[in-house]
Scaffold this motif. Structure first.
Motif, PDB file in Angstrom:
ATOM      1  N   ALA A 120     -32.688 -16.454  45.801  1.00  0.00           N
ATOM      2  CA  ALA A 120     -31.499 -17.044  46.116  1.00  0.00           C
ATOM      3  C   ALA A 120     -30.481 -16.298  46.442  1.00  0.00           C
ATOM      4  CB  ALA A 120     -31.735 -17.842  44.392  1.00  0.00           C
ATOM      5  N   VAL A 121     -29.695 -15.059  45.723  1.00  0.00           N
ATOM      6  CA  VAL A 121     -28.691 -14.153  45.740  1.00  0.00           C
ATOM      7  C   VAL A 121     -28.488 -13.991  47.591  1.00  0.00           C
ATOM      8  CG1 VAL A 121     -27.540 -12.122  45.557  1.00  0.00           C
ATOM      9  CG2 VAL A 121     -28.840 -13.608  43.211  1.00  0.00           C
ATOM     10  N   HIS A 122     -30.010 -13.754  47.871  1.00  0.00           N
ATOM     11  CA  HIS A 122     -29.318 -13.198  49.417  1.00  0.00           C
ATOM     12  C   HIS A 122     -28.940 -14.636  50.240  1.00  0.00           C
ATOM     13  CE1 HIS A 122     -30.963 -12.753  53.523  1.00  0.00           C
ATOM     14  NE2 HIS A 122     -30.798 -11.543  53.143  1.00  0.00           N
ATOM     15  N   SER A 123     -29.973 -14.917  50.139  1.00  0.00           N
ATOM     16  CA  SER A 123     -29.593 -16.882  50.871  1.00  0.00           C
ATOM     17  C   SER A 123     -28.156 -17.534  50.827  1.00  0.00           C
ATOM     18  CB  SER A 123     -30.582 -17.669  49.905  1.00  0.00           C
ATOM     19  OG  SER A 123     -29.830 -19.186  50.828  1.00  0.00           O
ATOM     20  N   ARG A 124     -27.768 -17.047  49.469  1.00  0.00           N
ATOM     21  CA  ARG A 124     -26.368 -17.125  49.268  1.00  0.00           C
ATOM     22  C   ARG A 124     -24.676 -16.487  49.830  1.00  0.00           C
ATOM     23  NH1 ARG A 124     -27.090 -20.873  45.884  1.00  0.00           N
ATOM     24  NH2 ARG A 124     -28.636 -20.082  44.126  1.00  0.00           N
ATOM     25  N   ALA A 125     -25.630 -15.190  49.957  1.00  0.00           N
ATOM     26  CA  ALA A 125     -25.317 -14.140  50.847  1.00  0.00           C
ATOM     27  C   ALA A 125     -25.304 -14.127  51.973  1.00  0.00           C
ATOM     28  CB  ALA A 125     -25.172 -12.646  50.450  1.00  0.00           C
ATOM     29  N   ALA A 126     -25.984 -14.463  52.560  1.00  0.00           N
ATOM     30  CA  ALA A 126     -26.215 -14.338  53.706  1.00  0.00           C
ATOM     31  C   ALA A 126     -25.910 -16.265  55.096  1.00  0.00           C
ATOM     32  CB  ALA A 126     -28.363 -14.297  54.381  1.00  0.00           C
ATOM     33  N   ARG A 127     -25.868 -16.858  53.983  1.00  0.00           N
ATOM     34  CA  ARG A 127     -25.121 -18.382  54.424  1.00  0.00           C
ATOM     35  C   ARG A 127     -25.337 -19.270  53.840  1.00  0.00           C
ATOM     36  NH1 ARG A 127     -30.997 -17.565  53.789  1.00  0.00           N
ATOM     37  NH2 ARG A 127     -31.435 -16.718  55.428  1.00  0.00           N
ATOM     38  N   THR A 128     -24.421 -20.285  54.123  1.00  0.00           N
ATOM     39  CA  THR A 128     -23.222 -21.386  53.936  1.00  0.00           C
ATOM     40  C   THR A 128     -24.583 -22.561  53.633  1.00  0.00           C
ATOM     41  OG1 THR A 128     -21.868 -21.778  55.336  1.00  0.00           O
ATOM     42  CG2 THR A 128     -21.854 -19.642  53.530  1.00  0.00           C
ATOM     43  N   ALA A 129     -23.749 -23.513  53.115  1.00  0.00           N
ATOM     44  CA  ALA A 129     -24.471 -25.349  53.363  1.00  0.00           C
ATOM     45  C   ALA A 129     -24.710 -25.264  54.849  1.00  0.00           C
ATOM     46  CB  ALA A 129     -23.584 -25.575  52.820  1.00  0.00           C
ATOM     47  N   ALA A 130     -22.742 -24.755  55.691  1.00  0.00           N
ATOM     48  CA  ALA A 130     -22.864 -24.984  56.866  1.00  0.00           C
ATOM     49  C   ALA A 130     -24.197 -24.015  58.052  1.00  0.00           C
ATOM     50  CB  ALA A 130     -21.771 -24.690  57.389  1.00  0.00           C
ATOM     51  N   GLY A 131     -24.266 -22.776  57.679  1.00  0.00           N
ATOM     52  CA  GLY A 131     -25.457 -22.829  58.333  1.00  0.00           C
ATOM     53  C   GLY A 131     -25.389 -21.253  57.847  1.00  0.00           C
TER      54      GLY A 131
ATOM     55  N   LEU B 207     -13.352  -5.711  54.359  1.00  0.00           N
ATOM     56  CA  LEU B 207     -14.717  -6.401  55.451  1.00  0.00           C
ATOM     57  C   LEU B 207     -13.975  -5.795  56.816  1.00  0.00           C
ATOM     58  CD1 LEU B 207     -13.617 -10.403  55.056  1.00  0.00           C
ATOM     59  CD2 LEU B 207     -15.602  -9.147  55.119  1.00  0.00           C
ATOM     60  N   ARG B 208     -13.092  -4.766  56.839  1.00  0.00           N
ATOM     61  CA  ARG B 208     -12.795  -3.636  57.442  1.00  0.00           C
ATOM     62  C   ARG B 208     -13.970  -2.739  57.609  1.00  0.00           C
ATOM     63  NH1 ARG B 208      -7.196  -5.262  58.304  1.00  0.00           N
ATOM     64  NH2 ARG B 208      -7.420  -4.782  55.881  1.00  0.00           N
ATOM     65  N   ILE B 209     -14.662  -2.700  56.373  1.00  0.00           N
ATOM     66  CA  ILE B 209     -15.629  -1.572  56.405  1.00  0.00           C
ATOM     67  C   ILE B 209     -17.255  -2.266  55.971  1.00  0.00           C
ATOM     68  CG2 ILE B 209     -14.018   0.137  56.408  1.00  0.00           C
ATOM     69  CD1 ILE B 209     -14.958   0.054  52.663  1.00  0.00           C
ATOM     70  N   MET B 210     -16.959  -3.808  55.108  1.00  0.00           N
ATOM     71  CA  MET B 210     -18.485  -3.847  54.937  1.00  0.00           C
ATOM     72  C   MET B 210     -18.360  -5.652  55.692  1.00  0.00           C
ATOM     73  SD  MET B 210     -17.630  -4.241  50.879  1.00  0.00           S
ATOM     74  CE  MET B 210     -17.432  -2.603  49.848  1.00  0.00           C
ATOM     75  N   GLU B 211     -19.261  -5.597  55.984  1.00  0.00           N
ATOM     76  CA  GLU B 211     -20.242  -6.731  56.223  1.00  0.00           C
ATOM     77  C   GLU B 211     -19.557  -8.288  55.457  1.00  0.00           C
ATOM     78  OE1 GLU B 211     -23.928  -6.385  59.654  1.00  0.00           O
ATOM     79  OE2 GLU B 211     -23.479  -5.317  57.870  1.00  0.00           O
ATOM     80  N   PRO B 212     -19.462  -8.885  56.076  1.00  0.00           N
ATOM     81  CA  PRO B 212     -18.991 -10.476  55.454  1.00  0.00           C
ATOM     82  C   PRO B 212     -20.408 -10.055  54.712  1.00  0.00           C
ATOM     83  CG  PRO B 212     -19.039 -11.053  57.297  1.00  0.00           C
ATOM     84  CD  PRO B 212     -19.020  -9.878  57.488  1.00  0.00           C
ATOM     85  N   GLN B 213     -21.751 -10.621  55.005  1.00  0.00           N
ATOM     86  CA  GLN B 213     -22.350 -10.805  54.119  1.00  0.00           C
ATOM     87  C   GLN B 213     -22.845  -9.955  52.833  1.00  0.00           C
ATOM     88  OE1 GLN B 213     -22.777 -10.760  56.894  1.00  0.00           O
ATOM     89  NE2 GLN B 213     -24.221 -11.985  58.009  1.00  0.00           N
ATOM     90  N   LEU B 214     -22.830  -8.591  52.862  1.00  0.00           N
ATOM     91  CA  LEU B 214     -22.316  -7.068  51.488  1.00  0.00           C
ATOM     92  C   LEU B 214     -21.663  -8.624  50.562  1.00  0.00           C
ATOM     93  CD1 LEU B 214     -23.733  -4.807  51.573  1.00  0.00           C
ATOM     94  CD2 LEU B 214     -21.701  -3.796  52.039  1.00  0.00           C
ATOM     95  N   LEU B 215     -20.452  -8.646  50.718  1.00  0.00           N
ATOM     96  CA  LEU B 215     -19.584  -8.775  50.393  1.00  0.00           C
ATOM     97  C   LEU B 215     -19.432 -10.025  50.053  1.00  0.00           C
ATOM     98  CD1 LEU B 215     -16.616  -7.595  49.440  1.00  0.00           C
ATOM     99  CD2 LEU B 215     -15.644  -8.712  50.926  1.00  0.00           C
ATOM    100  N   ARG B 216     -19.943 -11.098  50.409  1.00  0.00           N
ATOM    101  CA  ARG B 216     -20.999 -11.978  49.665  1.00  0.00           C
ATOM    102  C   ARG B 216     -21.294 -11.829  48.350  1.00  0.00           C
ATOM    103  NH1 ARG B 216     -19.413 -17.396  52.052  1.00  0.00           N
ATOM    104  NH2 ARG B 216     -22.016 -17.925  50.738  1.00  0.00           N
TER     105      ARG B 216
END
Length: 556
Positions: free
Chosen positions: A372-383, A318-327
């Protein structure tokens, strides 16, 4: 309710889990489980233990169904070995619970908390919500006391189940406290599924010598310090069930519906296979829906092991990757597929692939499974997860911060040139991606590979140039103002050799032209940064600035 026929693996797994939950207990909360032993750095292979159940649990929540993801910290496991990089003096604690071993830095309450803390921070950044369960707290509080007494009463049945799979040399399940202790017994030796921690030295190197079912009195000898002790198990909470019994006990206790685990846990005769029989035959429960996952490597590295130390953690990524990318890296691969995470130059390509997917999403040209995969990476059920407002290419940002060494005023000037049609107003628009790129350059680019723009022209090389090279440099310099944009400079640097050959700037390249372009590019790199290669030339030219480029390329 089942999803579309084009559903991704997460949706299919959620379908299976929901169907099983309805079969077992309609309307009851669904429990998805993960378990991690904080015995060392919690690496990116361990993260898959979290991400697979998280993605499934999150999909269930998105459908409006009550679901909880629990993370069991196996912090009552013994310290098996001292990880690489830690003081060898900690070998004296081998055999003690991880929560009883001091933090080597003195910053946290225990060895286990030392490794939990950065992982918790990473989970927050990734948007992963879990209910944490400390197995130290569960065991020492007496929460499992009845389950322990029950297991001791049923020890012969447990021994018989283990006996179906027992081998002369038990294999150790990666990530557990070890399976060998589960196979004690057999061949006339008394078997006990419970191991006390020694009341004198605190280690679990103990051997139960007797147990009375009626009084629950248990006796043991410590093979480490020789201490002998007897106590009533119905009022003693300083010990635990062995791994292959502990895991199915917890399935029944927590009502786990879904869990994932490494492929080594689910091979024939391993923990999950044995646990599935024990939970039915001993604990009156059912095994969870189960997905085995394969290993995660780092730029071609072999399978990771936290006991060896020195492997990248979620925090490192996460120091080099945005959270969405790692997810996304975890969401796009089926659990059974192994994959690598790049910390080298390939990280730019990973970012490029993610950005290309986002462009497809925005243009409504992405396939349903990619959406669908993008949605799982970019957001969660919480937002939505926080994101970078202006997503410039990672390789561009890395090249810029490499050249400017992080100088913010210079970086802003250069990035405004990159966005000349709609210039950025502040570096904050490019964060956190800009910060990730700066971190990558400072920690993963070798010093000899760093870009150092010349402070003075290379007069020696310039003096030896032939007429063709001088003409090429003049064509480039004369075209800078007209082509001063990323796309314009890209066109210009490729066009110079074509123009010298009497061709149009948009002429299709031939093998001869490609060779001439390579030779021209090498000359530019040598004159600008003193090497044969470097960042993409259009990026480098923008970063250096037109005036300085003219100064460094002045051939006369």
């Amino acid at each position: 309710m089942a999803q579309s026929t084009e559903a991704d693996w997460v949706a299919r797994a959620a379908d299976d889990v929901i169907a099983e939950a309805e079969r077992r207990a309609p309307g009851k909360k669904i429990v998805c489980a993960s378990g991690i032993s904080p015995s060392g750095p919690i690496h990116l292979g361990n993260l898959r233990e979290i991400m697979v159940p998280h993605l499934v649990a999150d999909e269930i929540k998105r459908r409006g169904i009550d679901c909880e993801h629990i993370l069991s910290w196996d912090d009552y496991d013994r310290l098996r070995k001292v990880p690489a990089g830690q003081p060898e003096s900690f070998a004296e604690h081998i055999g003690r619970p991880l929560t009883s071993v001091p933090d080597p830095t003195g910053e946290h309450a225990s060895w286990s908390d030392h490794f939990k803390a950065p992982f918790r921070a990473a989970l927050r950044e990734l948007g992963v919500e879990v209910r944490e369960i400390s197995q130290t707290e569960m065991y020492t509080s007496g929460a499992y006391r009845e389950q322990i007494l029950h297991a001791m009463r049923e020890r012969q049945r447990i021994d018989a189940v283990l006996g179906r799979y027992r081998t002369k040399k038990a294999k150790t399940d990666e990530g557990s406290e070890g399976a060998a202790e589960d196979d004690e017994g057999g061949a006339g030796t008394a078997y006990y599924p419970y191991k006390p921690y020694c009341g004198a030295c605190g280690r679990d190197l103990t051997q139960v010598t007797s147990y009375d079912d009626e009084t629950t009195e248990i006796s043991y000898t410590c093979t480490a310090c020789g201490h002998r002790e007897s106590f009533r198990l119905d009022s003693h909470d300083q010990g635990k069930l062995v791994w292959k019994v502990d895991w199915p006990m917890r399935w029944a206790y927590e009502g786990v519906t879904f869990e994932s685990g490494g492929v080594d846990h689910s091979s024939p005769g391993s923990s999950f296979t044995v646990g599935g029989q024990l939970v039915r035959e001993v604990f009156d429960g059912l095994p969870p829906v189960y997905l085995p996952y394969s290993f995660v490597g780092i730029s071609g590295m072999a399978k990771m092991s936290s006991s060896k130390g020195g492997v990248p953690t979620a925090g490192d990524a996460l120091r080099i990757m945005e959270p969405q990318l790692l997810r996304w890296l975890y969401a796009r691969r089926q659990p059974k597929q192994a994959f690598n995470i790049s910390f080298d130059q390939e990280i730019s390509r990973t970012y490029d692939e993610w950005d290309a997917l986002e462009r497809k999403i925005e243009s409504d040209t992405a396939a349903p499974v990619d959406i669908a995969v993008h949605s799982r990476a970019a957001r969660t059920a919480a937002g939505e997860l926080p994101t970078t407002p202006r997503k410039l290419p990672f390789r561009t940002l890395a090249s810029v911060v490499d050249i400017t060494t992080g100088h913010e005023e210079q970086t802003l000037r250069i990035l405004r040139d990159f966005t000349i049609e709609d210039p950025i107003s502040s570096l904050d628009e490019t964060r956190p991606r800009l910060d990730k790129a700066e971190s990558w350059v400072s920690t993963h680019v070798d010093e000899e590979q760093r870009t150092r723009v010349r402070t003075e022209p290379d007069r020696e090389t310039l003096a030896t140039l032939g007429d063709a090279d001088r003409e090429a440099l003049k064509l480039l310099v004369d075209g800078l103002d007209e082509h001063w944009s990323l796309d314009g400079l890209t066109t210009l640097v490729y066009a110079v050799p074509k123009l010298q050959a009497g061709l149009a700037a948009d002429a299709k390249p031939t093998p001869e032209l490609k060779a001439a372009q390579r030779q021209f590019f090498a000359l530019l790199y040598k004159l600008l940064v003193g090497r044969d290669t470097g960042p993409r030339l259009p990026t480098l030219l923008l970063a250096v600035g037109a005036d300085r480029v003219r100064e460094l390329l002045a051939a006369s």
